[in-house]
Scaffold this active site. Structure first.
Site, short mmCIF file in Angstrom:
data_model
loop_
_atom_site.label_atom_id
_atom_site.label_comp_id
_atom_site.label_asym_id
_atom_site.label_seq_id
_atom_site.Cartn_x
_atom_site.Cartn_y
_atom_site.Cartn_z
N LYS A 1 -4.04 -32.82 -42.82
CA LYS A 1 -4.25 -32.40 -41.59
C LYS A 1 -5.82 -31.71 -41.41
O LYS A 1 -6.51 -31.29 -40.46
CB LYS A 1 -3.48 -31.15 -41.51
CG LYS A 1 -2.12 -31.27 -41.02
CD LYS A 1 -1.43 -30.11 -40.78
CE LYS A 1 0.16 -29.94 -41.02
NZ LYS A 1 0.79 -30.74 -40.24
N HIS B 1 6.25 -21.92 -39.71
CA HIS B 1 6.92 -23.33 -39.59
C HIS B 1 7.91 -23.56 -40.69
O HIS B 1 7.89 -22.62 -41.52
CB HIS B 1 5.54 -24.33 -40.26
CG HIS B 1 5.89 -25.85 -40.39
ND1 HIS B 1 6.48 -26.39 -41.25
CD2 HIS B 1 5.26 -26.71 -39.56
CE1 HIS B 1 6.54 -27.82 -41.18
NE2 HIS B 1 5.69 -28.02 -39.93
N GLN C 1 -2.72 -24.88 -40.77
CA GLN C 1 -3.40 -25.12 -39.57
C GLN C 1 -4.43 -24.33 -39.36
O GLN C 1 -5.29 -24.50 -38.30
CB GLN C 1 -2.27 -24.77 -38.44
CG GLN C 1 -0.97 -25.57 -38.13
CD GLN C 1 -1.12 -26.84 -37.71
OE1 GLN C 1 -2.35 -27.25 -37.21
NE2 GLN C 1 -0.38 -27.81 -38.01
N ASP D 1 -0.01 -19.57 -45.27
CA ASP D 1 -0.18 -20.76 -45.04
C ASP D 1 -1.24 -21.10 -44.15
O ASP D 1 -1.41 -20.59 -42.90
CB ASP D 1 1.20 -20.95 -44.15
CG ASP D 1 1.46 -22.39 -43.67
OD1 ASP D 1 0.60 -23.32 -43.89
OD2 ASP D 1 2.34 -22.70 -43.00
N CYS E 1 8.72 -28.30 -35.89
CA CYS E 1 9.45 -27.89 -37.15
C CYS E 1 9.14 -26.25 -37.07
O CYS E 1 8.80 -25.59 -38.19
CB CYS E 1 8.39 -28.43 -38.20
SG CYS E 1 8.93 -30.00 -38.41
#
Lengths: 153, 445
Positions: free
Chosen positions: B252, B149, B229, B226, B392
């Site tokens: 999220k 991202h 997600q 990261d 993104c």
């Protein structure tokens, strides 16, 4: 279903059979504009004869609204002076900011010709940028073309 | 426990691990309608998730009962606000299997990553020798992947531009996975940090981090994962993960906007200089210079987003009560079903792994002859919220030669009826734009 109000047949016709598409010579300025939120792109060349727009040629990719808008714009601006063309662009901007107000569209119908079909787009804020991209590119390219030709003179 | 409204005959369908109807009742926004009375089919949790009532109640509870600035003041409200804020830190720590002093609250994943990136360049000029250990400079390398991202790409590009370090990256394979064939050359003795996503926000790919982390540590590099997600959708235990940093966003994972997390191994955090400076992150302040508090306070300058932190803890509690393993299983079942249904539509191409092997519930796809924006518009007209564009992650769509994609993402309230609505909506988009391909023998592409 509200979709038809946005996707008028005129828009879909321009999308499927774009007018004036392709990059051509000669030209005084070339610009590349993108809509960074969604990746719509247009590369546009402007050719002036004095201060008259003799040709606008372009390549692009993107959604039906962005690509149909540049095609409808092509029909509107060829043969006009830069000032007239940008004035039409201002009116198109007014239409895009009308949030679906029919009275605004009615007042602009004669001037905007096929581009009046984009009135429905003004109800969808996320899509207004798609419709405006080509006009922003024209404004940019014609300003550059004017400064190029004034330098040449 | 099946929630099916309609489904194509013969479609493979098993009972979903989560009770979707009961869960939907917890989300006030799911009772509203959109576009002239249509049921909201929310398939955009990957952009931001909806919030259960318990999260909203937790924020309201904080403001109505204990609102004060944590870690400041000696009055009763300040004490209670501090206790609530620190209890939330403990909850998030437990959610990740981490001690609470390794949890730093930030605004979101983006800020967490920038915090680390700036700490690494600040380290180069720190007056304190103990803060220079991880300094990044000329000759050093930072490694990312082509799958990242923008939030896990631009901070590293900028770090390299500030410091003269070099950015390198691992590429992608045609089937949407990391190309690890050159891992040992890309990650080498010059590498100072490897930043990699656990789950792609656009392809859905779940990356095999074990080998990457082992290689990075072999050459003495730090690893930042990261988890924006992944943490909302699967059990992530930082001890099992073995990385040095993990970042994610509250919004999220059913939590409020404006709060995110940086987890860092304590000894690493302790060796980093601050990013943002100001109130509450200090030890001693004099006009001539100041010293800083120990982590995590060193990285939490200013009055924190207290109510949002309390809301985030409530979100973690909500997910824990459902069970993260079941959340993951639930999404896996739906993902398998959606992949099967979408790929059965002629003209639809999934961008990313075609099956559920090492894959999460983010499905990007293209529809021949219909731009993603237009697909999204037709879906929106039917009450279905998806994401369109480059998500993104512009290098990813460029890698796969498409201008953009339509992306559907699933979460705990997603049911078969939502997937069926999506599939029917895609077919409607094809009909609307007049690109219904001829049905081939067997009905699949």
């Amino acid at each position: 279903m509200q979709l038809q109000s946005m996707y008028q047949d005129i828009i879909l016709d321009h999308y499927r059979n774009p007018h004036g598409r392709g990059l051509r010579d000669p030209f005084e300025a070339e610009v590349h504009h993108v809509n960074p939120t969604c990746g719509d792109e247009v590369t546009m060349r402007v050719h002036l004869d004095g201060d008259t727009i003799a040709d606008v040629s372009y390549e692009g990719q993107g959604c039906s609204i962005s690509q149909a808008s540049v095609s409808a714009m092509y029909d509107l601006v060829i043969g006009k002076s830069v000032t007239e063309a940008l004035g039409t662009g201002e009116h198109f901007m007014t239409l895009m900011q009308s949030k679906g107000d029919a009275a605004v569209a009615e007042g602009l119908e004669d001037e905007l010709e096929d581009a009046i079909a984009f009135a429905g787009v003004s109800k969808y804020p996320a899509r207004v940028k798609c419709a405006l991209m080509s006009w922003m590119a024209l404004k940019d390219a014609s300003a550059r073309a004017l400064s190029t030709s004034s330098e040449a003179n | 426990m099946t929630q099916t409204v309609s489904r194509p005959a013969g479609a493979h369908q098993v009972p979903l691990p989560l009770d979707v109807e009961a869960i939907r009742a917890d989300f006030p926004i799911l009772t509203r309608t959109v576009r002239d009375g249509k049921r909201l089919v929310y398939l955009d949790s990957g952009a931001t998730s909806q919030k259960p009532r318990s999260v909203l109640d937790a924020e309201r509870w904080f403001y109505e009962n204990v609102n004060a600035a944590p870690h400041r003041g000696a009055h009763q409200l300040a004490e209670e606000a501090t206790a609530a804020y620190e209890a939330a830190r403990a909850t998030i720590g437990a959610f990740l299997g981490a001690p609470e002093n390794e949890i730093v609250f930030t605004r979101n994943s983006t800020e967490s990553i920038n915090l680390v990136a700036y700490a690494l360049s600040n380290a180069a000029t720190a007056k304190e020798p103990e803060f220079r250990r991880y300094a990044v400079g000329q000759g050093d390398e930072i490694v990312v992947t082509e799958m990242e991202h923008h939030a896990n790409l631009l901070p590293w590009q900028q770090l390299c531009e500030r410091t003269g370090a070099t950015l390198r990256w691992l590429g992608l394979t045609d089937d949407g996975r990391l190309d690890l064939s050159d891992l040992d050359t890309v990650v080498n003795e010059r590498t100072k940090l490897v930043a990699v996503t656990q789950q792609s926000n656009i392809l859905g790919t779940i990356n095999p981090l074990g080998g990457i982390i082992a290689r990075a540590h072999e050459v003495g590099a730090l690893v930042l994962v990261d988890g924006a997600q992944s943490v909302p959708h699967q059990k992530v235990d930082v001890t099992e993960l073995g990385a040095d940093f993990l970042v994610f966003s509250g919004h999220k994972m059913l939590g409020p906007t404006g709060v995110g997390v940086l987890w860092g191994r304590y000894d690493v955090l302790d060796a980093l200089p601050p990013f943002l400076t100001g109130g509450s992150m200090i030890e001693v302040v004099r006009m001539e210079g100041s010293t800083f508090a120990a982590p995590p306070q060193r990285f939490e300058a200013g009055v924190p987003m207290s109510a949002q932190v309390i809301g985030l803890a409530a979100a973690a509690d909500y997910l824990t009560a459902l069970g993260m393993d079941r959340v993951q299983q639930h999404e896996e079942v739906l993902t398998g079903y959606a992949l099967e249904q979408l790929q059965a539509i002629p003209g639809v191409t999934v961008i990313g792994p075609p099956d559920t092997v090492a894959r999460g519930g983010a499905i990007s796809f293209t529809v021949d002859g219909v731009h993603p924006h237009d697909v999204g518009q037709v879906l929106d007209d039917l009450g279905i919220a998806v994401r369109v564009g480059h998500h993104c992650a512009w290098p990813v769509v460029r890698r796969y030669g498409v201008p953009a994609t339509t992306r559907a993402t699933f979460y705990v309230h997603t049911g078969y009826d939502d997937v069926d609505a999506l599939v029917e909506g895609v077919r409607e988009a094809q009909r609307f734009f007049g690109v219904v391909p001829a049905v081939t023998e067997g009905g699949t592409n």
